[in-house]
Design a protein around this motif. Structure first.
Motif, PDB file in Angstrom:
ATOM      1  N   ARG A  12       0.836  -1.188   0.000  1.00  8.60           N
ATOM      2  CA  ARG A  12       0.000   0.000   0.000  1.00  8.60           C
ATOM      3  C   ARG A  12       0.876   1.244   0.000  1.00  8.60           C
ATOM      4  O   ARG A  12       1.810   1.371   0.781  1.00  8.60           O
ATOM      5  CB  ARG A  12      -0.930   0.004   1.203  1.00  8.60           C
ATOM      6  N   THR A  13       0.568   2.168  -0.867  1.00  8.68           N
ATOM      7  CA  THR A  13       1.391   3.366  -0.995  1.00  8.68           C
ATOM      8  C   THR A  13       0.967   4.434  -0.005  1.00  8.68           C
ATOM      9  O   THR A  13      -0.133   4.401   0.575  1.00  8.68           O
ATOM     10  CB  THR A  13       1.270   3.945  -2.414  1.00  8.68           C
ATOM     11  N   PHE A  14       1.842   5.398   0.175  1.00 13.68           N
ATOM     12  CA  PHE A  14       1.527   6.550   1.011  1.00 13.68           C
ATOM     13  C   PHE A  14       0.264   7.234   0.524  1.00 13.68           C
ATOM     14  O   PHE A  14      -0.628   7.575   1.314  1.00 13.68           O
ATOM     15  CB  PHE A  14       2.714   7.524   0.974  1.00 13.68           C
ATOM     16  N   GLU A  15       0.154   7.435  -0.786  1.00 16.04           N
ATOM     17  CA  GLU A  15      -1.006   8.127  -1.337  1.00 16.04           C
ATOM     18  C   GLU A  15      -2.305   7.357  -1.077  1.00 16.04           C
ATOM     19  O   GLU A  15      -3.331   7.960  -0.744  1.00 16.04           O
ATOM     20  CB  GLU A  15      -0.815   8.343  -2.841  1.00 16.04           C
ATOM     21  N   GLU A  16      -2.274   6.037  -1.209  1.00 18.47           N
ATOM     22  CA  GLU A  16      -3.466   5.229  -0.942  1.00 18.47           C
ATOM     23  C   GLU A  16      -3.900   5.341   0.513  1.00 18.47           C
ATOM     24  O   GLU A  16      -5.095   5.517   0.812  1.00 18.47           O
ATOM     25  CB  GLU A  16      -3.196   3.763  -1.286  1.00 18.47           C
ATOM     26  N   LEU A  17      -2.947   5.228   1.406  1.00 14.32           N
ATOM     27  CA  LEU A  17      -3.272   5.256   2.834  1.00 14.32           C
ATOM     28  C   LEU A  17      -3.798   6.627   3.255  1.00 14.32           C
ATOM     29  O   LEU A  17      -4.785   6.728   4.004  1.00 14.32           O
ATOM     30  CB  LEU A  17      -2.042   4.884   3.653  1.00 14.32           C
ATOM     31  N   VAL A  18      -3.154   7.674   2.791  1.00 16.15           N
ATOM     32  CA  VAL A  18      -3.606   9.016   3.137  1.00 16.15           C
ATOM     33  C   VAL A  18      -4.999   9.276   2.586  1.00 16.15           C
ATOM     34  O   VAL A  18      -5.861   9.836   3.271  1.00 16.15           O
ATOM     35  CB  VAL A  18      -2.598  10.071   2.628  1.00 16.15           C
ATOM     36  N   ALA A  19      -5.251   8.843   1.364  1.00 17.12           N
ATOM     37  CA  ALA A  19      -6.579   9.033   0.775  1.00 17.12           C
ATOM     38  C   ALA A  19      -7.644   8.294   1.580  1.00 17.12           C
ATOM     39  O   ALA A  19      -8.756   8.800   1.777  1.00 17.12           O
ATOM     40  CB  ALA A  19      -6.580   8.556  -0.676  1.00 17.12           C
ATOM     41  N   HIS A 210      -0.484   2.127  13.576  1.00 11.97           N
ATOM     42  CA  HIS A 210       0.187   1.142  12.737  1.00 11.97           C
ATOM     43  C   HIS A 210       0.306   1.551  11.280  1.00 11.97           C
ATOM     44  O   HIS A 210       1.028   0.898  10.524  1.00 11.97           O
ATOM     45  CB  HIS A 210      -0.536  -0.212  12.839  1.00 11.97           C
ATOM     46  N   ASP A 211      -0.416   2.577  10.862  1.00 11.65           N
ATOM     47  CA  ASP A 211      -0.233   3.091   9.507  1.00 11.65           C
ATOM     48  C   ASP A 211      -0.625   4.561   9.457  1.00 11.65           C
ATOM     49  O   ASP A 211      -1.241   5.100  10.386  1.00 11.65           O
ATOM     50  CB  ASP A 211      -0.970   2.259   8.451  1.00 11.65           C
ATOM     51  N   ILE A 212      -0.249   5.227   8.371  1.00 11.80           N
ATOM     52  CA  ILE A 212      -0.468   6.666   8.276  1.00 11.80           C
ATOM     53  C   ILE A 212      -1.938   6.996   8.070  1.00 11.80           C
ATOM     54  O   ILE A 212      -2.382   8.101   8.420  1.00 11.80           O
ATOM     55  CB  ILE A 212       0.418   7.267   7.160  1.00 11.80           C
ATOM     56  N   ALA A 213      -2.742   6.064   7.560  1.00 16.97           N
ATOM     57  CA  ALA A 213      -4.181   6.299   7.445  1.00 16.97           C
ATOM     58  C   ALA A 213      -4.792   6.508   8.815  1.00 16.97           C
ATOM     59  O   ALA A 213      -5.664   7.368   9.000  1.00 16.97           O
ATOM     60  CB  ALA A 213      -4.855   5.125   6.731  1.00 16.97           C
ATOM     61  N   ALA A 214      -4.359   5.729   9.796  1.00 14.68           N
ATOM     62  CA  ALA A 214      -4.871   5.876  11.157  1.00 14.68           C
ATOM     63  C   ALA A 214      -4.502   7.239  11.735  1.00 14.68           C
ATOM     64  O   ALA A 214      -5.309   7.862  12.434  1.00 14.68           O
ATOM     65  CB  ALA A 214      -4.329   4.764  12.039  1.00 14.68           C
ATOM     66  N   VAL A 215      -3.302   7.712  11.453  1.00 14.28           N
ATOM     67  CA  VAL A 215      -2.885   9.029  11.931  1.00 14.28           C
ATOM     68  C   VAL A 215      -3.744  10.121  11.304  1.00 14.28           C
ATOM     69  O   VAL A 215      -4.246  11.021  11.996  1.00 14.28           O
ATOM     70  CB  VAL A 215      -1.393   9.268  11.611  1.00 14.28           C
ATOM     71  N   ARG A 239       4.478  12.163   5.230  1.00  9.74           N
ATOM     72  CA  ARG A 239       5.282  11.231   4.424  1.00  9.74           C
ATOM     73  C   ARG A 239       6.462  10.700   5.229  1.00  9.74           C
ATOM     74  O   ARG A 239       6.777   9.503   5.197  1.00  9.74           O
ATOM     75  CB  ARG A 239       5.763  11.919   3.147  1.00  9.74           C
ATOM     76  N   ALA A 240       7.106  11.576   5.986  1.00 12.96           N
ATOM     77  CA  ALA A 240       8.234  11.139   6.815  1.00 12.96           C
ATOM     78  C   ALA A 240       7.773  10.153   7.887  1.00 12.96           C
ATOM     79  O   ALA A 240       8.460   9.165   8.176  1.00 12.96           O
ATOM     80  CB  ALA A 240       8.900  12.350   7.454  1.00 12.96           C
ATOM     81  N   ILE A 245       7.194   4.611  10.148  1.00 13.04           N
ATOM     82  CA  ILE A 245       6.389   3.465  10.567  1.00 13.04           C
ATOM     83  C   ILE A 245       6.766   2.226   9.753  1.00 13.04           C
ATOM     84  O   ILE A 245       6.880   1.118  10.298  1.00 13.04           O
ATOM     85  CB  ILE A 245       4.880   3.786  10.429  1.00 13.04           C
ATOM     86  N   ALA A 246       6.975   2.416   8.449  1.00 11.39           N
ATOM     87  CA  ALA A 246       7.339   1.288   7.589  1.00 11.39           C
ATOM     88  C   ALA A 246       8.687   0.697   7.997  1.00 11.39           C
ATOM     89  O   ALA A 246       8.898  -0.521   7.902  1.00 11.39           O
ATOM     90  CB  ALA A 246       7.373   1.745   6.133  1.00 11.39           C
TER      91      ALA A 246
END
Length: 269
Positions: A12-19, A210-215, A239-240, A245-246
């Motif tokens: 899963r990419t950063f863009e997918e998770l953030v979206a 556990h992932d940037i989507a949660a943040v 992004r940082a 996390i990764a």
């Protein structure tokens, strides 16, 4: 991707998770979306269960700043006996609608009241006032609507809660902000209003993202943590953090909570 569907795994990419984190609705205080992607230890006193017991023994009850009504509904559903009447207040219009729909089957009247406004109830109308995570306790108003001998039973957010995440985005906070919501200060305010603090317990609880989507979803939902938060404004920091996390594993923060049991002494106004 529809709400509730999650594609897991390392691709899963950063863009997918953030979206995804940016698309999830934020109404109410149902945190079930975070399952599998963020964790938070719960206080040992089990507030919803404790509230259910309180409600079973009350004659008239008020829940202040009820959010979407989730915790009050859970407690009413578990209570072997329910007081009549039960009322709730909430200041955010989307939550008022959500709480009204959720609590109507329990006979709860939900009243739209700004968080800093006087409570629209008569003096001594309730023998139990409760609240989970009020923005700020209005001790004089709480005392006014309580009957003599009545109880305020609540779980408050404590000082510097989840500040590891706040300070990641905003930098070090001033000491006066870190000390806000301290249970000793709130005890003093309650006692200054002529109330007796029967129980005050505090705990510091581990939280993991556990992932940037949660943040992203957390900061959109709990808007006072980073008040100017948008994905665009904080894209570089997001992004940082995604890369951290990764590489290193979950981002760890700590919530602070305290339990209040405050009594209005008999014979007081």
């Amino acid at each position: 991707m529809q709400h509730g569907q999650r594609r897991t795994g390392p691709h899963r990419t950063f863009e997918e998770l953030v979206a995804e984190g940016a698309a999830v609705p934020t109404e109410g205080w149902d945190f079930s979306w975070f399952e599998g992607r963020a964790t938070e230890a719960r206080p040992s006193w089990r507030y919803a269960e404790s509230l259910a017991g309180r409600l079973a023994g009350a004659r008239a009850a008020l829940d202040v700043q009820t959010g979407g009504g989730e915790v009050l509904g859970l407690a009413l559903g578990a209570a072997p006996h329910r007081p009549r009447p039960v009322a709730a207040t909430e200041g955010w219009p989307p939550n008022v609608a959500r709480a009204t729909a959720l609590l109507r089957p329990y006979g709860v009247v939900v009243v739209a009241v700004p968080d800093d406004a006087p409570l629209p109830f008569a003096d001594g109308a309730f023998d139990l006032v409760s609240s989970r995570h009020p923005v700020r306790p209005h001790w004089n108003e709480i005392a006014r609507v309580l009957q003599p001998g009545g109880t305020y039973a609540a779980q408050h957010v404590g000082p510097a809660s989840v500040f590891e995440l706040v300070e990641y985005f905003r930098g070090p906070r001033p000491e006066e902000q870190r000390g806000a919501r301290h249970p000793d200060r709130e005890r003093a305010d309650a006692e200054a209003a002529g109330r007796e603090v029967v129980v005050l317990r505090a705990e510091r609880l581990r939280r993991e993202f556990h992932d940037i989507a949660a943040v992203v979803h957390f900061l959109r939902k709990v808007v006072w943590m980073v008040p100017d938060f948008t994905v665009e404004a904080y894209e570089d920091r997001l992004r940082a953090l995604h890369e951290r996390i990764a590489t290193e594993g979950p981002f760890v923060a700590h919530s602070t909570r305290h339990l209040f049991d405050v009594r209005k002494p008999a014979g007081t106004g």
